[in-house]
Design a protein around this motif. Sequence first.
Motif, PDB file in Angstrom:
ATOM      1  N   SER B 221       0.801  -1.214   0.000  1.00 49.22           N
ATOM      2  CA  SER B 221       0.000   0.000   0.000  1.00 49.22           C
ATOM      3  C   SER B 221       0.845   1.280   0.000  1.00 49.22           C
ATOM      4  O   SER B 221       0.673   2.152   0.855  1.00 49.22           O
ATOM      5  N   PRO B 222       1.777   1.407  -0.967  1.00 50.32           N
ATOM      6  CA  PRO B 222       2.641   2.600  -0.984  1.00 50.32           C
ATOM      7  C   PRO B 222       1.858   3.870  -1.311  1.00 50.32           C
ATOM      8  O   PRO B 222       0.832   3.813  -1.990  1.00 50.32           O
ATOM      9  N   LYS B 223       2.359   4.995  -0.827  1.00 52.99           N
ATOM     10  CA  LYS B 223       1.677   6.264  -1.078  1.00 52.99           C
ATOM     11  C   LYS B 223       2.051   6.869  -2.430  1.00 52.99           C
ATOM     12  O   LYS B 223       1.366   7.771  -2.912  1.00 52.99           O
ATOM     13  N   VAL B 249      -7.343  -4.038 -10.526  1.00 55.15           N
ATOM     14  CA  VAL B 249      -7.845  -3.604  -9.214  1.00 55.15           C
ATOM     15  C   VAL B 249      -9.372  -3.717  -9.195  1.00 55.15           C
ATOM     16  O   VAL B 249      -9.966  -4.118  -8.199  1.00 55.15           O
ATOM     17  N   TYR B 252     -11.498  -2.503  -6.284  1.00 59.95           N
ATOM     18  CA  TYR B 252     -11.417  -3.087  -4.943  1.00 59.95           C
ATOM     19  C   TYR B 252     -10.700  -2.198  -3.933  1.00 59.95           C
ATOM     20  O   TYR B 252     -11.118  -2.110  -2.785  1.00 59.95           O
ATOM     21  N   GLU B 254      -9.140   1.731  -3.174  1.00 65.36           N
ATOM     22  CA  GLU B 254      -9.251   3.106  -3.632  1.00 65.36           C
ATOM     23  C   GLU B 254      -7.842   3.662  -3.832  1.00 65.36           C
ATOM     24  O   GLU B 254      -7.035   3.643  -2.908  1.00 65.36           O
ATOM     25  N   LEU B 255      -7.563   4.114  -5.040  1.00 69.74           N
ATOM     26  CA  LEU B 255      -6.234   4.636  -5.334  1.00 69.74           C
ATOM     27  C   LEU B 255      -6.353   6.093  -5.782  1.00 69.74           C
ATOM     28  O   LEU B 255      -7.381   6.505  -6.307  1.00 69.74           O
ATOM     29  N   PRO B 256      -5.281   6.863  -5.582  1.00 71.70           N
ATOM     30  CA  PRO B 256      -5.275   8.226  -6.129  1.00 71.70           C
ATOM     31  C   PRO B 256      -5.341   8.145  -7.659  1.00 71.70           C
ATOM     32  O   PRO B 256      -5.118   7.083  -8.233  1.00 71.70           O
ATOM     33  N   TYR B 261      -0.141   9.030  -9.280  1.00 69.58           N
ATOM     34  CA  TYR B 261       0.249   8.016  -8.288  1.00 69.58           C
ATOM     35  C   TYR B 261       1.442   7.198  -8.785  1.00 69.58           C
ATOM     36  O   TYR B 261       2.315   6.829  -8.003  1.00 69.58           O
TER      37      TYR B 261
END
Lengths: 287, 287
Positions: B221-223, B249, B252, B254-256, B261
Amino acid sequence: MLGAIEAGGTKFVCAVGDEKGMIVERIQIPTIGPNETLQEVSTFFQKFKVDAIGIGSFGPIDVNKKSPTYGYITSTPKTAWRDFPFTKTIKEIFPVPIGFNTDVNAAALGEAKLGAAIGLDSCLYITVGTGIGAGALVQGRLLQGLSHPEMGHTYVRRHPKDLFAGSCPYHKDCLEGLASGPSIEKRWGQSGRTLSERSEVWELEGYYIAQALMQYILILSPKKIILGGGVMKQKHVFPYIYQHLTELVNGYVELPELTNYIVSPQLGDDAGITGALLLAYEALQQN
Amino acid sequence: MLGAIEAGGTKFVCAVGDEKGMIVERIQIPTIGPNETLQEVSTFFQKFKVDAIGIGSFGPIDVNKKSPTYGYITSTPKTAWRDFPFTKTIKEIFPVPIGFNTDVNAAALGEAKLGAAIGLDSCLYITVGTGIGAGALVQGRLLQGLSHPEMGHTYVRRHPKDLFAGSCPYHKDCLEGLASGPSIEKRWGQSGRTLSERSEVWELEGYYIAQALMQYILILSPKKIILGGGVMKQKHVFPYIYQHLTELVNGYVELPELTNYIVSPQLGDDAGITGALLLAYEALQQN
């Protein structure tokens, strides 16, 4: 006195105890909706004077302390619990410090401080049951980035003879879709509990779990791997995991003796609730 | 004045500069054997008064400070460098604090402190070039467990139309075996640099890299994700990565916004050497 809640998708476990994992009293409650279930949780804790409460919750949850929805259960398919402000609700009833993390991160913490990974600053706890999830301690802290890990949905390579489509509603044949308890039941037409004697069931299970462990090892390099959850009570899966993992790694990374590296939880079914006690303790210390 | 060594499999970069990433002078040396190469390294640094030296090295290396072989390059296929006591050798010539980590962990540190992930306590840096490797900053610290990560060897699902066997000597068709520079060259019969116009090359590359990113996201889960290395200079890979990752994904997690990102290194080819300067600075602070 510390309070602990292990909030699972089918049952809640509540306990009071101390940071050494000593549990004074506990109850188990079926997971219905927030109103019904938390009524019982509240009745239980009201008998005690708790100084802090730790919650290890099913997810996805918001663990980002800077987020406006910190402490919420977020996009769960269990609609009654969707967007539920878990810590806020508990804190309104019991105005004490509240620790909050995933059920599997709590279990990883429990095993690291008081179980199979004692003395280590790094471990991975995986539960294989109704779902598959994992938590990890990395350099002494519970793993968290953008959010908490969602390792159960890692994809695997299908076994060429496995014709089961997979049961994950999001990814079909990811690890959870191929190796969770319900997927075993759907593939073989009966519950895993009645299939103990069928070696092909457990060899396939080991085949998929080994692949996931390979990814976790390459990416996280944990110092100990703990495999818990209902499915992992079928201990005859372990030798298949060791065998397939050895083939996959193929000497590329140096690992400890696998029988000592990939193990069952030393706290048994109490890894999660013990970890929740430790989350309460952490919250109290940080207060 | 800080010294930095980016020790790669084909070339060494040495630099002197400061913890703000300002590089005063640098050289580039071909990687031959320890004697020849370190002779030149030593000549370079002798011109300066360095207070500490940071090393970002090709691996596998021993990063466990409690290990008797801490600071060694360990089981590399480059036989001249196998079991080479890197930090000890440098410290004998320059008795100053020495920082030591993988080249990719150094690059992750560089990008986190002074590049694309500035201000974040979490990022992943992946290099796709002669090999594939990744480093990560997790909760403010460079990722380390049993050892450093070996993410380049994560396996992927083969594209059904891709008949190339894979070039990894350990795992054949792991990510590195299917998506590194040499594997592109072997599959298509010519260097990737000459294939820019062939969209099928880069769509397949994006297909494999997206799968690896999916695993990294679920597990770490890297930022921020930074994709460097020679192959990633083919910027037309990025849209394919975004497209395939979005499919994988499937809502499933939530990503930026993906274009913000998953990005190129802001420090360009200097991520590693800048990170090595920061490793020197850390070593000096900890001294």
